[in-house]
Design an enzyme around this catalytic site. Structure first.
Site, PDB file in Angstrom:
ATOM      1  N   LYS A 166      -2.288  -1.418  -3.773  1.00 50.00           N
ATOM      2  CA  LYS A 166      -3.145  -0.246  -3.682  1.00 50.00           C
ATOM      3  C   LYS A 166      -2.304   1.019  -3.784  1.00 50.00           C
ATOM      4  CE  LYS A 166      -6.137   1.988  -0.442  1.00 50.00           C
ATOM      5  NZ  LYS A 166      -6.409   2.151   0.952  1.00 50.00           N
TER       6      LYS A 166
ATOM      7  N   LYS B  19       0.851  -1.185   0.000  1.00 49.42           N
ATOM      8  CA  LYS B  19       0.000   0.000   0.000  1.00 49.42           C
ATOM      9  C   LYS B  19       0.888   1.236   0.000  1.00 49.42           C
ATOM     10  CE  LYS B  19      -3.561   2.376   2.677  1.00 49.42           C
ATOM     11  NZ  LYS B  19      -4.498   2.270   3.790  1.00 49.42           N
TER      12      LYS B  19
HETATM   13  C1  PBG Z   1      -7.249   3.189   5.606  1.00 48.80           C
HETATM   14  C2  PBG Z   1      -7.717   3.146   4.208  1.00 48.80           C
HETATM   15  C3  PBG Z   1      -7.606   4.144   3.250  1.00 48.80           C
HETATM   16  C4  PBG Z   1      -8.190   3.648   2.089  1.00 48.80           C
HETATM   17  C5  PBG Z   1      -8.652   2.378   2.356  1.00 48.80           C
HETATM   18  N1  PBG Z   1      -8.320   2.073   3.676  1.00 48.80           N
HETATM   19  C6  PBG Z   1      -7.110   5.538   3.382  1.00 48.80           C
HETATM   20  C7  PBG Z   1      -5.714   5.836   3.662  1.00 48.80           C
HETATM   21  O1  PBG Z   1      -4.840   4.987   3.770  1.00 48.80           O
HETATM   22  O2  PBG Z   1      -5.495   7.022   3.832  1.00 48.80           O
HETATM   23  C8  PBG Z   1      -8.284   4.388   0.792  1.00 48.80           C
HETATM   24  C9  PBG Z   1      -9.246   3.864  -0.186  1.00 48.80           C
HETATM   25  C10 PBG Z   1      -9.542   4.753  -1.317  1.00 48.80           C
HETATM   26  O3  PBG Z   1      -8.905   5.810  -1.540  1.00 48.80           O
HETATM   27  O4  PBG Z   1     -10.461   4.410  -2.063  1.00 48.80           O
HETATM   28  N2  PBG Z   1      -8.133   2.572   6.493  1.00 48.80           N
END
Ligand code: PBG
Length: 335
Positions: free
Chosen positions: A258, A205
């Site tokens: 991601k 991520k």
């Molecule tokens: C954190 C989380 C995030 C997203 C999914 N889980 C936000 C982040 O890391 O700031 C982002 C998902 C998206 O942008 O669609 N719990």
């Protein structure tokens, strides 16, 4: 031009009646997971402005919302929660009567949806970071040097995981990028008798600006600083392999990348390197930018959404988390 060069005519296989037989990639509603936002502070559905067509729903509407998803042919949802209150520790994240625990109980009792839950603290802490804070390395006590306490966070993630499992979640998805998070959750789940519950790790991520609209949606923006002390540097690809290998060693069942579209090289690399199912998260910013261009009449929304998801699969993803899930599934006509 010599004749020989025209022995090979790739266009032969691009005629309408053969295209389906030779197509290498397909997109099915069963490949898709629809994110759903459940908001304990709402008494009615609240549209999310930067994500057209998406909304936060109150607990009382959670089952109805998931039924709408199922009607399109999509079989799985990923639940995100907005708690009724936040504190420095994020205690509502593991409360037995927390928003996700309650929503999960209702959805798994009343529908056939396959329910994944996001396991993180950023929506539950008042500072918006993914765990409790400690002084970072180096100078002083200014906010700039505060960072998330990795090992203190693990213990909270274990509690959240067990609480989601008890509520009936089908799969857990830790998204905080803490070192050791998969292993910690795996042993806590096994200890409590949930050894059959799979973990989908947000394994690679990245610290991405494409999460902007989600942070409005889930009210999870960090109150100060950013997440670069725990999420990955967009500059790094080899590091993703190392990071993912650690999750594999700790027992991750599904590996997620991601965001998706700007990171298809990472999806393809994981596909080559590991034999686990690979998931990709087509994030809020990827959704918002296509909608914005379509609103201006510059892109055909359905066509670019379909092409995006097909490309994510072609790169090597088996499953896709996407806000386009319902629309694409309905367009595919399996609903
Ligand atoms: C954190 C989380 C995030 C997203 C999914 N889980 C936000 C982040 O890391 O700031 C982002 C998902 C998206 O942008 O669609 N719990």
């Amino acid at each position: 031009m010599d004749d020989y060069s025209l022995t090979h005519r790739p266009r032969r296989l691009r005629q309408d009646r053969i295209r389906g037989l030779v197509s290498e990639t397909s997109l099915e509603p069963s490949d898709l997971i629809a994110p759903v936002f459940v908001d304990a502070t709402a008494d009615e559905r609240i549209p999310i402005e930067s994500m057209p067509g998406q909304e936060r729903v109150p607990l009382a509407e959670a089952v109805a919302r998931v039924e709408e998803v199922l009607e399109t042919g999509v079989e799985a949802v990923m639940l995100f929660g907005i708690p009724e209150s936040k504190d420095a520790e994020g205690t509502r994240a593991w409360a037995e009567d927390g928003v996700i625990q309650e929503a999960t109980r209702r959805i798994t009792t009343e529908t056939d949806a396959y329910v994944l839950t996001d396991v993180c603290l950023c929506e539950y802490t008042d500072h918006g970071h993914c765990g409790p804070l400690e002084d970072g390395l180096g100078e002083g006590h200014s906010h700039a040097t505060l960072t998330v306490d990795n090992d203190a966070t693990l213990e909270r993630l274990e509690r959240i995981a067990v609480s989601h499992a008890r509520a009936g979640a089908d799969m857990l998805a830790p998204s905080g990028m803490m070192d050791g998070m998969v292993g910690a959750m795996r042993s806590a789940l096994d200890r409590e008798g949930f050894e059959h519950l799979p973990i989908m790790s947000y394994a690679a991520k990245y610290e991405s600006a494409f999460y902007g609209p989600f942070r409005d949606a889930a009210d999870g923006a960090p109150a100060f600083g950013n997440r670069r002390h725990y999420q990955m540097d967009p500059a790094n690809a080899r590091e993703a392999l190392r990071e993912v290998r650690l999750d594999v060693e700790q027992g991750a069942d599904v590996l997620m990348v991601k965001p998706a579209l700007p990171y298809l090289d990472i999806v393809a690399a994981l596909r080559r390197e590991f034999d686990h199912p690979i998931a990709a998260y087509n994030v809020s910013g990827e959704y918002a930018m296509l909608h914005a261009a379509a609103e201006k009449g510059w892109l055909d929304l359905e066509a670019v959404a379909h092409e995006s998801l097909l490309s994510i699969k072609r790169a090597g993803a088996d499953l896709i988390l996407t806000y386009f899930a319902e629309q694409i599934a309905a367009d595919l006509g399996h609903g």
